[in-house]
Enzyme design. Structure first.
Site, PDB file in Angstrom:
ATOM      1  N   TYR A 159       0.885  -1.061  -0.007  1.00 51.39           N
ATOM      2  CA  TYR A 159       0.157   0.017  -0.137  1.00 51.39           C
ATOM      3  C   TYR A 159       0.939   1.112   0.058  1.00 51.39           C
ATOM      4  CZ  TYR A 159      -4.218  -2.772   1.002  1.00 51.39           C
ATOM      5  OH  TYR A 159      -5.149  -3.518   0.990  1.00 51.39           O
ATOM      6  N   TYR A 194       1.961  -9.993   2.586  1.00 54.41           N
ATOM      7  CA  TYR A 194       1.928 -10.249   3.929  1.00 54.41           C
ATOM      8  C   TYR A 194       1.398  -9.284   4.865  1.00 54.41           C
ATOM      9  CZ  TYR A 194       5.060 -14.358   3.448  1.00 54.41           C
ATOM     10  OH  TYR A 194       5.722 -15.678   2.977  1.00 54.41           O
ATOM     11  N   ARG A 214      -2.494 -12.135   3.012  1.00 50.45           N
ATOM     12  CA  ARG A 214      -3.946 -11.889   2.527  1.00 50.45           C
ATOM     13  C   ARG A 214      -3.891 -12.134   0.924  1.00 50.45           C
ATOM     14  NH1 ARG A 214      -7.760  -7.666   3.443  1.00 50.45           N
ATOM     15  NH2 ARG A 214      -9.184  -9.577   3.215  1.00 50.45           N
ATOM     16  N   HIS A 217      -6.581  -8.345  -3.717  1.00 52.59           N
ATOM     17  CA  HIS A 217      -7.818  -7.879  -3.690  1.00 52.59           C
ATOM     18  C   HIS A 217      -7.927  -6.036  -3.760  1.00 52.59           C
ATOM     19  CE1 HIS A 217      -6.402  -7.433   0.620  1.00 52.59           C
ATOM     20  NE2 HIS A 217      -7.317  -6.309   0.739  1.00 52.59           N
ATOM     21  N   HIS A 219     -10.161  -3.115  -2.679  1.00 52.27           N
ATOM     22  CA  HIS A 219     -11.296  -2.252  -1.804  1.00 52.27           C
ATOM     23  C   HIS A 219     -12.177  -1.325  -2.393  1.00 52.27           C
ATOM     24  CE1 HIS A 219      -9.621  -3.838   2.501  1.00 52.27           C
ATOM     25  NE2 HIS A 219      -8.225  -3.599   1.715  1.00 52.27           N
TER      26      HIS A 219
END
Length: 301
Positions: A159, A194, A214, A217, A219
């Site tokens: 991110y 991770y 994870r 994906h 959001h």
């Protein structure tokens, strides 16, 4: 004055809290004390273990910053966030509205605004992906001018809060639907990742022998005037961790499989996902379905 023992201590604590004026706080704290004391008795908690737990929680709080929320991460990895999410979704989701998912610890308010079809990849590079479709009401009609907010990892699994100056934003943005409720988002293929493993939560995950990953994906936070805000995510079905998400966020209805040649895609040569989001009218009692928050907002309170 009666001497307390390991059983009577619970009632003594609850009796002393009986003057709590807020009825919800009184209910929550009484239940918390009963369960917490029962937990300690069940596992026969020792003084050394108690001190280790205090140290763990202290380090968890100390790890929190305006760009990192370790307590939300702890809640996520214990399944508590997802449990709250599932209970709220069951209580408040109406009709065929899209399933909710976790807001997570990497959401940021005031992300950049983009026009339909623009790319949220300002700095990041990687294989392109298109997500498009409509935001529909309970009757299948398009919802015009709905807000579609998107955030995700880059193609390397980071991110923006992790990869660059936290003051900058990348791989996130806000869009508006057109008069027929249509939206188009250009982005990059997210990469599974991770969770942050360099803090107390990562130490816990390692000690438990869990992989700490994870699945990839994207959001989505969708809202419109008079409608219940939808907090959800789309998960890539090809990810190796799709069945073992460390924060338990995956629902079958939210799993997608990008491919080329998707009908209606603004660029059929680019791998695309067609997904229609369904939102429902907001009930008067309904406040928010967000399980998560902008880390900077929590740190400021």
């Amino acid at each position: 004055m009666a001497d307390l023992d390991q059983n009577s201590i619970t009632d003594a604590v609850i009796a002393q809290m009986a003057t709590t004026e807020d009825p919800r706080m009184k209910e929550v704290m009484e239940s918390l004390v009963r369960h917490l004391h029962s937990f300690a008795r069940e596992i026969r908690l020792t003084p050394d273990e108690w001190l280790k737990a205090i140290g763990f929680l202290t380090r968890t709080g100390q790890t929190c910053t305006p760009s990192r929320q370790e307590f939300i991460l702890l809640s996520d990895t214990l399944g508590l966030s997802r449990l709250v999410n599932l209970m709220d979704d069951k209580a408040n989701r109406m009709g065929d509205a899209t399933e909710a998912s976790l807001l997570g610890p990497f959401y940021r308010e005031a992300s950049p605004k983009f026009e339909m079809g623009e790319s949220i990849a300002v700095h990041a590079k990687g294989p392109e992906l298109i997500v498009f479709g409509r935001v529909l009401d309970e009757n299948g009609r398009g919802v015009p001018n709905a807000s579609v907010e998107v955030w995700q990892t880059d193609a390397e699994g980071y991110y923006d809060l992790q990869a660059i100056d936290p003051q900058q934003m990348d791989m996130r943005g806000q869009f508006r639907t057109d008069e027929e409720g249509r939206y188009v988002v250009r982005t990059l293929f997210p990469l599974g990742y991770y969770i942050p493993m360099d803090g107390p939560v990562g130490t816990m995950i390692t000690a438990q022998g869990r992989h700490g990953c994870r699945p990839a994906h994207i959001h989505m936070l969708i809202g419109a005037e008079g409608y219940r805000e939808l907090v959800t995510a789309l998960y890539l079905g090809s990810d190796q961790y799709i069945d073992s998400d460390v924060v338990f966020g995956v629902s079958e209805s939210l799993v997608v499989n990008p491919r080329t040649g998707v009908e209606g895609s603004p660029d059929p040569a680019v791998p695309s996902v067609h997904y229609d989001f369904h939102i429902a009218r907001r009930a008067e009692h309904d406040k928010t379905g967000r399980v998560g928050a902008d880390p900077s907002k929590i740190a400021a309170e």
